[in-house]
Design a protein around this motif. Structure first.
Motif: not given
Length: 231
Positions: A184-204
């Motif tokens: 899948t694809v995940v969002l990280l903030d400017a310092q490389g920390r996980p962010s929940q501002r955007w998430t996706t249900d996409y899976r491959s």
């Protein structure tokens, strides 16, 4: 034969790997710059006047990026270039010679190699490594200690958003909050920390090979197979 190209200023720095240019193990890879007009090889790039780059132990080139000064960053699975140890990441000068002032970090290895890389506006480099996740390096290849970037199952692709955040592809397993395992694809903030501002249900079912950000930064193309909204 597989060819990776990146067009810039009328030239295509092309790094090819396959049976024609690499014999394994301990073979050589010959990279050339191809003028787009003539379509002929530039004999001055990685020419016979100097040592050719050696790529060891089943080498592959995953990504290249051209820096503003014409130097070329090469990321992939290899252990040496032009007789010097370079684990998964190297930089060659516009002439094609290895830039020996650029030394990749010890955290890269034959088991933690570079799948993707992006250039930052300030000259820093962010690489996606298959075992550790994202690493941010300065112009000499030294890791930024303030950058997190760790992903449990590594990263196979990365793009930088105009906000300074990062989208990275990784694998997540099933759990109480995630019933669907997959790549899948995940969002990280400017310092490389996980962010929940955007998430996706996409899976491959297979690892993501590349991410492509639309010019307006509102859409993300995943492997040319899916388009995700970032709004």
């Amino acid at each position: 034969m597989k060819i990776i190209t990146l067009a810039r200023k009328g030239l295509i720095p092309a790094i090819a790997f396959g049976c024609l240019w690499i014999s394994q193990p301990g073979g050589t890879c010959r990279a050339q710059t191809i003028p787009t007009g003539a379509g002929s090889l530039d004999p001055t790039f990685f020419s016979a006047r100097g040592p050719e780059p050696a790529w060891y132990d089943g080498p592959t080139v995953q990504r290249i990026a051209v820096q503003p000064d014409g130097s070329v960053l090469v990321g992939g699975s290899f252990q040496g270039v032009q007789g010097a140890a370079r684990l998964g990441l190297a930089r060659v000068l516009p002439s094609g010679s290895l830039d020996r002032s650029f030394v990749p970090p010890d955290s890269l290895s034959q088991y933690n190699f570079v799948h993707d890389l992006v250039l930052e506006p300030d000259g820093k480099i962010v690489v996606a490594a298959n075992a550790s996740g994202l690493l941010r390096l300065d112009a000499a290849g030294v890791p930024d200690p303030s950058f997190d970037g760790q992903l449990t199952n590594g990263a196979t692709a990365v793009v930088r958003l105009p906000s300074g955040e990062y989208l990275a592809s990784t694998y997540i397993g099933a759990g109480p909050t995630n019933p669907n395992a997959g790549h899948t694809v995940v969002l990280l903030d400017a310092q490389g920390r996980p962010s929940q501002r955007w998430t996706t249900d996409y899976r491959s079912a297979r690892p993501v090979a590349f991410l492509l950000l639309s010019p307006d930064a509102h859409r993300l193309v995943v492997d040319g197979l899916a388009e995700l909204s970032l709004d």
